[in-house]
Design a protein around this motif. Structure first.
Motif, PDB file in Angstrom:
ATOM      1  N   GLY A   1       0.776  -1.160  -0.021  1.00  0.00           N
ATOM      2  CA  GLY A   1       0.046   0.001   0.011  1.00  0.00           C
ATOM      3  C   GLY A   1       0.857   1.258   0.023  1.00  0.00           C
ATOM      4  O   GLY A   1       1.392   1.645  -0.992  1.00  0.00           O
ATOM      5  N   ASP A   2       0.938   1.851   1.051  1.00  0.00           N
ATOM      6  CA  ASP A   2       1.553   3.268   1.193  1.00  0.00           C
ATOM      7  C   ASP A   2       3.142   2.964   1.783  1.00  0.00           C
ATOM      8  O   ASP A   2       3.791   3.848   1.935  1.00  0.00           O
ATOM      9  N   ARG A   3       3.376   1.731   1.950  1.00  0.00           N
ATOM     10  CA  ARG A   3       4.812   1.526   2.095  1.00  0.00           C
ATOM     11  C   ARG A   3       5.283   0.052   1.789  1.00  0.00           C
ATOM     12  O   ARG A   3       4.429  -0.916   1.290  1.00  0.00           O
ATOM     13  N   GLY A   4       6.511  -0.245   1.782  1.00  0.00           N
ATOM     14  CA  GLY A   4       6.945  -1.509   1.281  1.00  0.00           C
ATOM     15  C   GLY A   4       8.033  -1.450   0.053  1.00  0.00           C
ATOM     16  O   GLY A   4       8.636  -0.564  -0.016  1.00  0.00           O
ATOM     17  N   GLU A   5       8.171  -2.775  -0.414  1.00  0.00           N
ATOM     18  CA  GLU A   5       9.067  -2.923  -1.677  1.00  0.00           C
ATOM     19  C   GLU A   5       8.598  -1.809  -2.823  1.00  0.00           C
ATOM     20  O   GLU A   5       7.569  -1.821  -3.302  1.00  0.00           O
ATOM     21  N   ILE A   6       9.752  -1.299  -3.379  1.00  0.00           N
ATOM     22  CA  ILE A   6       9.327  -0.261  -4.420  1.00  0.00           C
ATOM     23  C   ILE A   6       9.282  -1.260  -5.736  1.00  0.00           C
ATOM     24  O   ILE A   6      10.114  -1.921  -6.213  1.00  0.00           O
ATOM     25  N   LEU A   7       8.076  -1.003  -6.432  1.00  0.00           N
ATOM     26  CA  LEU A   7       7.976  -1.922  -7.759  1.00  0.00           C
ATOM     27  C   LEU A   7       7.720  -0.757  -8.840  1.00  0.00           C
ATOM     28  O   LEU A   7       6.935   0.092  -8.464  1.00  0.00           O
ATOM     29  N   VAL A   8       8.348  -0.982  -9.874  1.00  0.00           N
ATOM     30  CA  VAL A   8       8.410   0.082 -10.947  1.00  0.00           C
ATOM     31  C   VAL A   8       8.178  -0.568 -12.231  1.00  0.00           C
ATOM     32  O   VAL A   8       8.624  -1.632 -12.444  1.00  0.00           O
ATOM     33  N   LYS A   9       7.635   0.265 -12.994  1.00  0.00           N
ATOM     34  CA  LYS A   9       7.263  -0.018 -14.480  1.00  0.00           C
ATOM     35  C   LYS A   9       7.470   1.154 -15.263  1.00  0.00           C
ATOM     36  O   LYS A   9       7.114   2.443 -14.870  1.00  0.00           O
ATOM     37  N   SER A  10       7.958   1.106 -16.444  1.00  0.00           N
ATOM     38  CA  SER A  10       8.286   2.351 -17.459  1.00  0.00           C
ATOM     39  C   SER A  10       8.688   1.751 -18.788  1.00  0.00           C
ATOM     40  O   SER A  10       8.934   0.552 -19.014  1.00  0.00           O
ATOM     41  N   SER A  11       8.493   2.626 -19.639  1.00  0.00           N
ATOM     42  CA  SER A  11       8.785   2.159 -21.175  1.00  0.00           C
ATOM     43  C   SER A  11      10.379   2.030 -21.336  1.00  0.00           C
ATOM     44  O   SER A  11      10.590   1.347 -22.473  1.00  0.00           O
ATOM     45  N   ASN A  12      11.212   2.546 -20.440  1.00  0.00           N
ATOM     46  CA  ASN A  12      12.368   2.533 -20.422  1.00  0.00           C
ATOM     47  C   ASN A  12      13.122   1.184 -19.983  1.00  0.00           C
ATOM     48  O   ASN A  12      14.347   1.087 -19.804  1.00  0.00           O
ATOM     49  N   MET A  13      12.169   0.411 -19.296  1.00  0.00           N
ATOM     50  CA  MET A  13      12.638  -0.866 -18.247  1.00  0.00           C
ATOM     51  C   MET A  13      13.502  -1.890 -18.982  1.00  0.00           C
ATOM     52  O   MET A  13      13.015  -2.148 -20.393  1.00  0.00           O
ATOM     53  N   PHE A  14      14.232  -2.978 -18.583  1.00  0.00           N
ATOM     54  CA  PHE A  14      14.754  -3.769 -19.133  1.00  0.00           C
ATOM     55  C   PHE A  14      13.534  -4.758 -19.312  1.00  0.00           C
ATOM     56  O   PHE A  14      12.732  -4.831 -18.422  1.00  0.00           O
ATOM     57  N   ILE A  15      13.528  -5.817 -20.180  1.00  0.00           N
ATOM     58  CA  ILE A  15      12.499  -6.812 -20.372  1.00  0.00           C
ATOM     59  C   ILE A  15      12.836  -8.074 -19.840  1.00  0.00           C
ATOM     60  O   ILE A  15      12.174  -8.885 -19.687  1.00  0.00           O
ATOM     61  N   LYS A  16      14.141  -8.526 -19.690  1.00  0.00           N
ATOM     62  CA  LYS A  16      14.474  -9.862 -19.271  1.00  0.00           C
ATOM     63  C   LYS A  16      16.055  -9.959 -19.277  1.00  0.00           C
ATOM     64  O   LYS A  16      16.973  -9.226 -19.497  1.00  0.00           O
ATOM     65  N   TYR A  17      16.279 -11.124 -18.299  1.00  0.00           N
ATOM     66  CA  TYR A  17      17.581 -11.851 -18.323  1.00  0.00           C
ATOM     67  C   TYR A  17      18.218 -12.496 -19.332  1.00  0.00           C
ATOM     68  O   TYR A  17      17.280 -13.507 -19.628  1.00  0.00           O
ATOM     69  N   ILE A  18      18.885 -12.256 -20.115  1.00  0.00           N
ATOM     70  CA  ILE A  18      19.340 -13.185 -21.218  1.00  0.00           C
ATOM     71  C   ILE A  18      19.753 -14.609 -20.833  1.00  0.00           C
ATOM     72  O   ILE A  18      20.497 -14.776 -19.962  1.00  0.00           O
ATOM     73  N   ASP A  19      19.024 -15.665 -21.450  1.00  0.00           N
ATOM     74  CA  ASP A  19      19.080 -16.858 -21.242  1.00  0.00           C
ATOM     75  C   ASP A  19      18.843 -17.408 -19.705  1.00  0.00           C
ATOM     76  O   ASP A  19      19.672 -18.225 -19.248  1.00  0.00           O
ATOM     77  N   ASP A  20      18.218 -16.498 -19.128  1.00  0.00           N
ATOM     78  CA  ASP A  20      17.698 -16.915 -17.612  1.00  0.00           C
ATOM     79  C   ASP A  20      16.315 -16.625 -17.377  1.00  0.00           C
ATOM     80  O   ASP A  20      16.021 -15.675 -16.790  1.00  0.00           O
ATOM     81  N   GLU A  21      15.571 -17.460 -17.599  1.00  0.00           N
ATOM     82  CA  GLU A  21      14.037 -17.195 -17.636  1.00  0.00           C
ATOM     83  C   GLU A  21      13.635 -17.364 -16.159  1.00  0.00           C
ATOM     84  O   GLU A  21      12.510 -16.741 -15.814  1.00  0.00           O
ATOM     85  N   ALA A  22      14.475 -18.110 -15.375  1.00  0.00           N
ATOM     86  CA  ALA A  22      14.020 -18.250 -13.857  1.00  0.00           C
ATOM     87  C   ALA A  22      13.936 -16.969 -13.338  1.00  0.00           C
ATOM     88  O   ALA A  22      13.440 -16.327 -12.426  1.00  0.00           O
ATOM     89  N   ALA A  23      15.408 -16.394 -13.492  1.00  0.00           N
ATOM     90  CA  ALA A  23      15.655 -14.870 -12.725  1.00  0.00           C
ATOM     91  C   ALA A  23      14.721 -13.974 -13.333  1.00  0.00           C
ATOM     92  O   ALA A  23      14.161 -13.145 -12.685  1.00  0.00           O
ATOM     93  N   THR A  24      14.358 -13.994 -14.733  1.00  0.00           N
ATOM     94  CA  THR A  24      13.359 -12.966 -15.081  1.00  0.00           C
ATOM     95  C   THR A  24      12.091 -13.048 -14.528  1.00  0.00           C
ATOM     96  O   THR A  24      11.489 -12.176 -14.151  1.00  0.00           O
TER      97      THR A  24
END
Length: 325
Positions: free
Chosen positions: A125-148
């Protein structure tokens, strides 16, 4: 500039008056103030004013990479009359996430409001882990689906691993989930809060709080500090762990939050850090406290004072201290 620039080099460049914007870490900003106080402030006014007038050609100073102490920001602003903008950003977002608005208040932990095109939510809610989304964000870790998969929530927001709280549209940084909280007996200690309180002591110029693993208590607080250079008008004498704890307690800090280990840096000793000024805490523990992993039962190290790991019965029992609430 190359990594690990000397404050003297920065001041010589600023003196020329050709720099209009500067981006530095809070650590380097503090070092610039210290260098001014120790090497420039006592120069004849004609020489000193060359540095100040050159620095006043700055139109904006940006800081990021670690928490900006309000007192550091105020000192530099008073010295140069230059506004300081504090930013929070992460590589996975392509840079900036939040930024402090012009003329914003000097508040602890304040990181501003989201940049255009960036959406933030907090896990609780008003506190906790910061979760972010933007058009410039990365989309995945190469060759690591679990980490993604582990890096994003169900709505596609990136999990930063940082904690914050929100007041209206404003965000305040609370620390890194993995390392900025210490569990001591039944209490939770905020590392960033303690670092700021240490830095506020008049005889300390640099302060780092390092979490130490302990089998009995869960965790202990190690303080790694650098003392200000003493002058005829400011003589502090020898600073002991007892002295430090008493001074923090006098500022109404609950006794369970007080450091239990202390190491004072010598002039020729430097704290290990990244190129962006972030302290390498595990390496610092090994280097200056001789600690790797859990604290030994018979711990002792040259140059380190150790208070012990027992809970002080005078510790505050306010409900909101329990569990860091």
């Amino acid at each position: 500039m190359k990594s690990e620039p000397r404050p003297s080099r920065f001041w010589e460049i600023l003196r020329k008056g050709k720099v209009t914007e500067m981006s530095v870490s809070p650590t380097l900003l503090r070092e610039l103030i210290e260098y001014y106080n120790e090497n420039i402030g006592d120069l004849p006014s004609e020489d000193r004013d060359k540095y100040i007038n050159g620095a006043k050609n700055l139109q904006r100073v940006y800081t990021s990479g670690s928490v900006l102490d309000p007192s550091t920001r105020q000192l530099f602003t008073n010295l140069t009359n230059v506004p300081i903008t504090n930013a929070y950003g992460i590589t996975e977002m392509g840079g900036g996430v939040t930024i402090t608005p012009d003329n914003s208040a000097l508040e602890e932990g304040y990181i501003g409001t989201p940049l255009p095109g960036t959406t933030i939510k907090l896990s609780d809610g008003d506190r906790g882990e910061i979760l972010v989304k933007s058009s410039n964000m990365f989309i995945k870790y190469i060759d690591d689906e679990a980490a993604t998969r582990a890096a994003f929530d169900d709505e596609g927001f990136y999990k930063t691993g940082d904690r914050a709280h929100r007041v209206g549209d404003d965000y305040y940084f609370d620390g890194r989930v993995s390392c900025d909280w210490i569990r001591f007996h039944e209490y939770t200690i905020n590392v960033l809060e303690l670092e700021l309180r240490l830095a506020d002591l008049p005889y300390i110029s640099e302060a780092h709080v390092l979490p130490v693993l302990d089998h009995e208590t869960g965790g202990l607080v190690a303080a790694l500090v650098r003392l200000r250079k003493q002058t005829a008008n400011q003589a502090y004498g020898d600073i002991s762990l007892r002295h430090l704890r008493e001074d923090l307690a006098a500022k109404n800090m609950a006794s369970y939050k007080l450091p239990t280990l202390l190491r004072v840096l010598r002039d020729d000793e430097q704290v290990p850090s990244t190129a962006s000024g972030k302290v390498l805490k595990n390496e610092s523990l090994r280097k200056y406290f001789n600690i790797s992993g859990y604290l030994s039962d018979q711990y002792a190290a040259d140059g380190v004072e150790y208070w012990g790991n027992k809970l002080d019965t005078a510790a505050s029992t306010r409900l909101f201290d329990w569990g860091g609430l």
